[in-house]
Design a protein around this motif. Structure first.
Motif, PDB file in Angstrom:
ATOM      1  N   LEU A  99      29.116   0.847  45.940  1.00 27.35           N
ATOM      2  CA  LEU A  99      28.593  -0.127  47.294  1.00 27.35           C
ATOM      3  C   LEU A  99      28.847   0.932  48.391  1.00 27.35           C
ATOM      4  CD1 LEU A  99      30.309  -3.624  46.873  1.00 27.35           C
ATOM      5  CD2 LEU A  99      28.064  -2.691  45.849  1.00 27.35           C
ATOM      6  N   ARG A 100      29.845   1.792  48.643  1.00 24.29           N
ATOM      7  CA  ARG A 100      30.170   2.514  49.823  1.00 24.29           C
ATOM      8  C   ARG A 100      29.086   3.628  49.562  1.00 24.29           C
ATOM      9  NH1 ARG A 100      34.546   4.045  53.501  1.00 24.29           N
ATOM     10  NH2 ARG A 100      33.978   6.149  54.378  1.00 24.29           N
ATOM     11  N   TYR A 101      28.884   4.269  48.495  1.00 28.25           N
ATOM     12  CA  TYR A 101      28.156   5.264  48.430  1.00 28.25           C
ATOM     13  C   TYR A 101      26.594   4.814  48.552  1.00 28.25           C
ATOM     14  CZ  TYR A 101      24.354   8.335  46.256  1.00 28.25           C
ATOM     15  OH  TYR A 101      23.359   9.090  45.935  1.00 28.25           O
ATOM     16  N   ASN A 102      26.023   3.551  48.516  1.00 28.44           N
ATOM     17  CA  ASN A 102      24.834   3.158  48.680  1.00 28.44           C
ATOM     18  C   ASN A 102      24.644   2.931  50.093  1.00 28.44           C
ATOM     19  OD1 ASN A 102      22.869   3.045  46.191  1.00 28.44           O
ATOM     20  ND2 ASN A 102      25.020   2.298  45.427  1.00 28.44           N
ATOM     21  N   VAL A 103      25.723   2.417  50.702  1.00 26.83           N
ATOM     22  CA  VAL A 103      25.691   2.008  52.286  1.00 26.83           C
ATOM     23  C   VAL A 103      25.357   3.261  52.908  1.00 26.83           C
ATOM     24  CG1 VAL A 103      26.941   1.051  54.216  1.00 26.83           C
ATOM     25  CG2 VAL A 103      26.710  -0.198  52.046  1.00 26.83           C
ATOM     26  N   GLU A 104      26.357   4.257  52.509  1.00 26.02           N
ATOM     27  CA  GLU A 104      26.417   5.554  53.222  1.00 26.02           C
ATOM     28  C   GLU A 104      24.935   6.205  53.258  1.00 26.02           C
ATOM     29  OE1 GLU A 104      29.506   8.123  51.668  1.00 26.02           O
ATOM     30  OE2 GLU A 104      31.150   7.051  52.773  1.00 26.02           O
ATOM     31  N   ALA A 105      24.452   6.215  51.915  1.00 21.13           N
ATOM     32  CA  ALA A 105      22.835   6.539  51.569  1.00 21.13           C
ATOM     33  C   ALA A 105      22.045   5.949  52.564  1.00 21.13           C
ATOM     34  CB  ALA A 105      22.424   6.463  50.201  1.00 21.13           C
ATOM     35  N   ALA A 106      22.193   4.447  52.778  1.00 23.81           N
ATOM     36  CA  ALA A 106      21.316   3.719  53.595  1.00 23.81           C
ATOM     37  C   ALA A 106      21.167   4.160  55.016  1.00 23.81           C
ATOM     38  CB  ALA A 106      21.434   2.232  53.444  1.00 23.81           C
ATOM     39  N   ILE A 107      22.452   4.331  55.565  1.00 27.39           N
ATOM     40  CA  ILE A 107      22.739   4.944  56.745  1.00 27.39           C
ATOM     41  C   ILE A 107      22.035   6.347  57.196  1.00 27.39           C
ATOM     42  CG2 ILE A 107      24.636   5.708  58.357  1.00 27.39           C
ATOM     43  CD1 ILE A 107      26.343   3.332  57.297  1.00 27.39           C
ATOM     44  N   LEU A 108      22.119   7.004  56.188  1.00 27.48           N
ATOM     45  CA  LEU A 108      21.438   8.346  56.287  1.00 27.48           C
ATOM     46  C   LEU A 108      20.099   8.473  56.370  1.00 27.48           C
ATOM     47  CD1 LEU A 108      24.030  10.646  54.221  1.00 27.48           C
ATOM     48  CD2 LEU A 108      23.793  10.635  56.678  1.00 27.48           C
ATOM     49  N   MET A 109      19.606   7.539  55.551  1.00 26.37           N
ATOM     50  CA  MET A 109      18.299   7.158  55.132  1.00 26.37           C
ATOM     51  C   MET A 109      17.454   6.733  56.510  1.00 26.37           C
ATOM     52  SD  MET A 109      16.289   5.427  52.391  1.00 26.37           S
ATOM     53  CE  MET A 109      16.393   3.772  52.914  1.00 26.37           C
ATOM     54  N   THR A 110      18.138   5.669  57.019  1.00 29.00           N
ATOM     55  CA  THR A 110      17.674   4.949  58.346  1.00 29.00           C
ATOM     56  C   THR A 110      18.201   5.714  59.713  1.00 29.00           C
ATOM     57  OG1 THR A 110      19.485   3.446  58.262  1.00 29.00           O
ATOM     58  CG2 THR A 110      17.511   2.829  57.148  1.00 29.00           C
ATOM     59  N   ARG A 111      18.869   6.752  59.429  1.00 25.06           N
ATOM     60  CA  ARG A 111      19.388   7.510  60.581  1.00 25.06           C
ATOM     61  C   ARG A 111      20.016   6.496  61.708  1.00 25.06           C
ATOM     62  NH1 ARG A 111      16.259  12.524  61.183  1.00 25.06           N
ATOM     63  NH2 ARG A 111      14.976  12.551  59.348  1.00 25.06           N
ATOM     64  N   ALA A 112      20.667   5.621  61.064  1.00 25.49           N
ATOM     65  CA  ALA A 112      21.692   4.338  61.927  1.00 25.49           C
ATOM     66  C   ALA A 112      22.556   5.019  62.503  1.00 25.49           C
ATOM     67  CB  ALA A 112      22.045   3.305  61.017  1.00 25.49           C
ATOM     68  N   SER A 113      22.952   4.938  63.794  1.00 26.56           N
ATOM     69  CA  SER A 113      24.012   5.533  64.409  1.00 26.56           C
ATOM     70  C   SER A 113      25.225   4.589  65.237  1.00 26.56           C
ATOM     71  CB  SER A 113      23.475   6.312  65.862  1.00 26.56           C
ATOM     72  OG  SER A 113      22.657   5.506  66.439  1.00 26.56           O
ATOM     73  N   ASP A 114      24.885   3.251  65.039  1.00 19.54           N
ATOM     74  CA  ASP A 114      25.756   2.414  65.694  1.00 19.54           C
ATOM     75  C   ASP A 114      25.604   0.858  65.131  1.00 19.54           C
ATOM     76  OD1 ASP A 114      23.750   1.624  67.365  1.00 19.54           O
ATOM     77  OD2 ASP A 114      24.639   2.602  68.977  1.00 19.54           O
ATOM     78  N   MET A 115      25.999  -0.326  65.744  1.00 22.01           N
ATOM     79  CA  MET A 115      25.968  -1.457  65.006  1.00 22.01           C
ATOM     80  C   MET A 115      24.528  -2.234  65.364  1.00 22.01           C
ATOM     81  SD  MET A 115      28.261  -2.813  63.232  1.00 22.01           S
ATOM     82  CE  MET A 115      27.752  -4.537  63.233  1.00 22.01           C
TER      83      MET A 115
END
Length: 166
Positions: A99-115
């Motif tokens: 789960l954490r790996y997929n969330v981290e990948a989604a954060i990187l893919m979307t270039r999310a930076s905060d809430m």
């Protein structure tokens, strides 16, 4: 799980004369048919059935808690049995590491930076959650934790090449 597999489980339960299991399977098929009639079936029916199973489990867990709190242990045991039947039908849930790996990948893919980017991250995780019958609440907690931890976000940006879990 497909509708054909569900129907074969219903036939098997009839042959085994497993009335309680048959009742759960028929309720699941009814929920599926209702969704088909409403026209809210997603692109992949297998995912929809998995989503229905997850929803049914959540409903039964809620009922179980309510019956237990009210001292209705005979009804709570019925709900517990039904939860067990349904849980055997969903795919093996991913580990916290997955789960954490997929969330981290989604954060990187979307270039999310905060809430403020939480919605974009959750949208990117939607297909993963559907395909793996994952509780979106768990994904949300992990994403929230990652997006609010500034040190971790910097580490993610530095280590842009995350390796999948083994």
């Amino acid at each position: 799980m497909t509708i054909k597999e569900l129907e074969s489980l219903i036939v098997q339960a009839m042959r085994d004369k497993a009335k309680a299991k048959l009742q759960v399977l028929r309720a699941l098929k009814t929920a599926y048919i209702n969704i088909v009639k409403q026209g809210t079936l997603e692109d992949k029916p297998t995912n929809s059935i998995n989503d229905i199973i997850v929803k049914q489990i959540k409903q039964r867990k809620d009922s179980y808690d309510q019956f237990s709190n009210a001292g209705r242990h005979e009804l709570a045991s019925v709900e517990s049995f039904e939860i067990g039947v349904l849980e055997r039908m969903i795919p093996e849930p991913p580990t916290i590491k997955d789960l954490r790996y997929n969330v981290e990948a989604a954060i990187l893919m979307t270039r999310a930076s905060d809430m403020r980017d939480m919605g974009v991250v959750m949208a990117a995780l939607n297909e993963f959650a559907t395909n793996n019958a994952v509780d979106r609440g768990a994904l949300s907690k992990i994403a929230r934790g990652l997006l609010t931890d500034i040190d971790l976000m910097e580490e993610l940006e530095i280590n842009n090449n995350i390796k999948p879990p083994r």
